[in-house]
Write a protein that holds these residues in place. Structure first.
Motif, PDB file in Angstrom:
ATOM      1  N   LEU B 100       0.880  -1.165   0.000  1.00 42.07           N
ATOM      2  CA  LEU B 100       0.000   0.000   0.000  1.00 42.07           C
ATOM      3  C   LEU B 100       0.924   1.223   0.000  1.00 42.07           C
ATOM      4  CD1 LEU B 100      -2.899   1.203   0.339  1.00 42.07           C
ATOM      5  CD2 LEU B 100      -2.433   1.256   2.794  1.00 42.07           C
ATOM      6  N   TYR B 104       1.730  12.552  -0.583  1.00 40.06           N
ATOM      7  CA  TYR B 104       1.065  13.851  -0.543  1.00 40.06           C
ATOM      8  C   TYR B 104       2.115  14.885  -0.930  1.00 40.06           C
ATOM      9  CZ  TYR B 104       2.295  13.045   4.441  1.00 40.06           C
ATOM     10  OH  TYR B 104       2.904  12.683   5.618  1.00 40.06           O
ATOM     11  N   GLU B 158      -5.708  13.390  -8.054  1.00 42.41           N
ATOM     12  CA  GLU B 158      -5.939  14.702  -8.658  1.00 42.41           C
ATOM     13  C   GLU B 158      -6.470  15.678  -7.614  1.00 42.41           C
ATOM     14  OE1 GLU B 158      -7.071  13.325 -13.218  1.00 42.41           O
ATOM     15  OE2 GLU B 158      -8.562  14.312 -11.963  1.00 42.41           O
ATOM     16  N   GLN B 159      -6.225  16.936  -7.871  1.00 43.18           N
ATOM     17  CA  GLN B 159      -6.701  18.006  -6.997  1.00 43.18           C
ATOM     18  C   GLN B 159      -7.030  19.201  -7.864  1.00 43.18           C
ATOM     19  OE1 GLN B 159      -6.984  18.128  -3.409  1.00 43.18           O
ATOM     20  NE2 GLN B 159      -8.102  19.941  -4.024  1.00 43.18           N
ATOM     21  N   VAL B 168      -2.298  20.709  -2.031  1.00 46.02           N
ATOM     22  CA  VAL B 168      -1.695  19.435  -1.633  1.00 46.02           C
ATOM     23  C   VAL B 168      -2.455  18.348  -2.363  1.00 46.02           C
ATOM     24  CG1 VAL B 168      -1.262  17.814   0.249  1.00 46.02           C
ATOM     25  CG2 VAL B 168      -0.993  20.272   0.633  1.00 46.02           C
ATOM     26  N   GLN B 170      -2.914  14.272  -3.262  1.00 47.87           N
ATOM     27  CA  GLN B 170      -2.636  12.985  -2.635  1.00 47.87           C
ATOM     28  C   GLN B 170      -3.018  11.851  -3.578  1.00 47.87           C
ATOM     29  OE1 GLN B 170      -4.768  13.082   1.163  1.00 47.87           O
ATOM     30  NE2 GLN B 170      -2.990  13.999   2.105  1.00 47.87           N
ATOM     31  N   ALA B 171      -2.325  10.769  -3.421  1.00 50.04           N
ATOM     32  CA  ALA B 171      -2.660   9.551  -4.142  1.00 50.04           C
ATOM     33  C   ALA B 171      -2.383   8.378  -3.212  1.00 50.04           C
ATOM     34  CB  ALA B 171      -1.831   9.420  -5.419  1.00 50.04           C
ATOM     35  N   VAL B 172      -3.161   7.320  -3.341  1.00 48.62           N
ATOM     36  CA  VAL B 172      -2.924   6.103  -2.558  1.00 48.62           C
ATOM     37  C   VAL B 172      -3.435   4.921  -3.355  1.00 48.62           C
ATOM     38  CG1 VAL B 172      -5.133   6.196  -1.321  1.00 48.62           C
ATOM     39  CG2 VAL B 172      -3.197   5.024  -0.296  1.00 48.62           C
ATOM     40  N   TRP B 207       5.149   7.390   1.036  1.00 46.56           N
ATOM     41  CA  TRP B 207       5.110   6.400   2.117  1.00 46.56           C
ATOM     42  C   TRP B 207       4.584   5.076   1.604  1.00 46.56           C
ATOM     43  CZ3 TRP B 207       0.327   4.324   3.214  1.00 46.56           C
ATOM     44  CH2 TRP B 207      -0.785   5.060   2.776  1.00 46.56           C
ATOM     45  N   GLY B 208       4.821   4.006   2.352  1.00 42.93           N
ATOM     46  CA  GLY B 208       4.313   2.709   1.946  1.00 42.93           C
ATOM     47  C   GLY B 208       4.369   1.699   3.082  1.00 42.93           C
ATOM     48  N   MET B 209       3.526   0.676   3.001  1.00 39.88           N
ATOM     49  CA  MET B 209       3.550  -0.421   3.947  1.00 39.88           C
ATOM     50  C   MET B 209       3.308  -1.724   3.187  1.00 39.88           C
ATOM     51  SD  MET B 209      -0.131  -0.160   5.984  1.00 39.88           S
ATOM     52  CE  MET B 209       0.036  -1.789   6.719  1.00 39.88           C
TER      53      MET B 209
END
Lengths: 195, 214
Positions: B100, B104, B158-159, B168, B170-172, B207-209
């Protein structure tokens, strides 16, 4: 008497000369019990990764235009398995009880009561950080197309020490004089990894 | 001496009384060896391979239709893999894994900004083998939008441009990494305003996990 014990968990066990005394077998059994109890505690922690969600279920917050404002008044703990929420003391935050990397998600609903709002922002804030810093992660939505009520969300990842906190803040701007009302907001946390 | 079926814990045969002290010692040592193994497994669960990388400075300013890599250069946290050349790189010895990942990116504007245009970010994974660069299969989440300025097989966010103090974005999403694969984040500029540019700001993060084996 020579006390023998294992190298890893220090489990004491009797030699030939101690066998006649049953008490030494009891000592060994109790040491095994202690060692297994520690392992069980690790298992419980492994299976119950720290997570929490605080929510404001009733009422709303009044937010002045063009001003970053902290959201307070969480009144419901939907879940919390390691004491991150203490709403009787601080009703505006989740406080890390285990050091580690955390994923936070904030959501909120804002409204100007009928007049089209321009822009709204929501932020997850670490330890009260100022806007524009790495620990004040905000996300905007543009409601300039005519919406007067909107919902938005933001997520952030922070490295937290024990006692570090996360909270929510909002900001809005637009044609209405305000204030806007924010309701049904929540902050969720999940520990990604222990440090 | 015999051993139990599951964990191999030794126990004496009936009548083997003369060696009881040895059997008790063997029992104690067997337990002493098993418990640390269990503890290590439980400790590994809570120390999920994960990372948080930040950019300490601004990124390159890009014009319409172009993108730039987020210049992450600071490791806030990484208990597996490493920050390599502004990327996160999974250890070469790691098995193919699902991750995952998210980013940001705070963007600042230059030139004449047009409200209601789109700021976009993308996260992609690549790996090198035999001197060539490959992009693993498409992510299993998020929307993939074709754009010549951005990598294929990427996660997008997208923003809307508000024309007020930067954005800011963000994508995930979930992505597959092979050993030594790298994860990169890029920001994309689609504003049509004359002379408009976008650049990332310090504090932006990747970031990631790790979720598990493929």
């Amino acid at each position: 008497m020579t006390v023998r014990e294992t190298p890893n968990r220090g489990i004491r066990y009797p030699g030939l000369e101690e066998l006649a005394k049953v008490a030494f077998l009891r000592v060994m059994a109790e040491d095994v019990d202690t060692a297994i109890t520690k392992t069980e505690a690790l298992r419980a922690t492994a299976l119950r990764r720290p997570r929490a969600r605080a929510w404001r279920a009733t009422g709303s917050a009044s937010i002045t235009k063009n001003t970053w404002t902290a959201l307070t008044g969480f009144d419901t703990v939907l879940y919390d398995n390691n004491g991150q929420a203490n709403l009787g003391v601080n009703n505006d935050r989740l406080t890390a009880q285990t050091a580690g990397l955390y994923l936070y998600v904030g959501t909120a609903q804002g409204s100007t009561g009928g007049s089209a709002m321009g822009e709204g922002r929501i932020s997850v804030v670490r330890n009260g950080a100022a806007p524009g810093t790495a620990d004040h992660v905000d996300r905007a939505i543009w409601a300039g197309l005519g919406a007067s009520t909107y919902t938005h969300s933001v997520w952030a990842v922070f490295l937290q020490a024990i006692g570090d906190r996360a909270s929510l803040a909002v900001w809005w701007n637009g044609t209405p004089a305000g204030p806007a009302t924010y309701s049904s907001y929540s902050l969720t946390s999940m520990m990604i990894a222990a440090q | 001496m015999l051993i139990t079926t599951s964990e191999g814990i030794p126990y004496p045969l009936a009548g083997d009384f003369s060696a009881i002290p040895n059997h008790i010692q063997a029992l104690a040592l067997s337990l002493d060896g098993l418990l640390p193994t269990w503890d290590a497994g439980y400790q590994a669960v809570v120390k999920t391979p994960s990372f948080l990388l930040r950019a300490s400075g601004a990124g390159a300013a890009v014009t319409i239709g172009n993108s730039a890599q987020l210049p992450v250069d600071t490791t806030v946290f990484a208990n597996a893999g490493a920050l390599v050349s502004n990327n996160y790189q999974q250890a070469a010895s790691d098995v193919p894994s699902w991750w995952l990942v998210g980013c940001y990116i705070a963007l600042t504007n230059g030139g004449t900004v047009t409200a209601n245009t789109i700021n976009k970010v993308a996260i992609a994974a690549t790996y090198s083998w035999g001197g060539s660069t490959f992009t693993p299969g498409p992510p299993i989440s998020s929307v993939v939008v074709a754009n010549p300025a951005t990598p294929t097989g990427a996660i997008y966010g997208e923003q809307t441009e508000t024309n007020n103090g930067g954005e800011v974005v963000q994508a995930v999403g979930v992505i597959k990494l092979f050993g030594a694969a790298t994860v990169i984040a890029r920001y994309v500029h689609t504003d049509t305003g004359a002379g408009a540019t976008r650049a990332s700001l310090a504090g932006s993060a990747l970031w990631g996990m790790r979720l598990g084996n493929v």
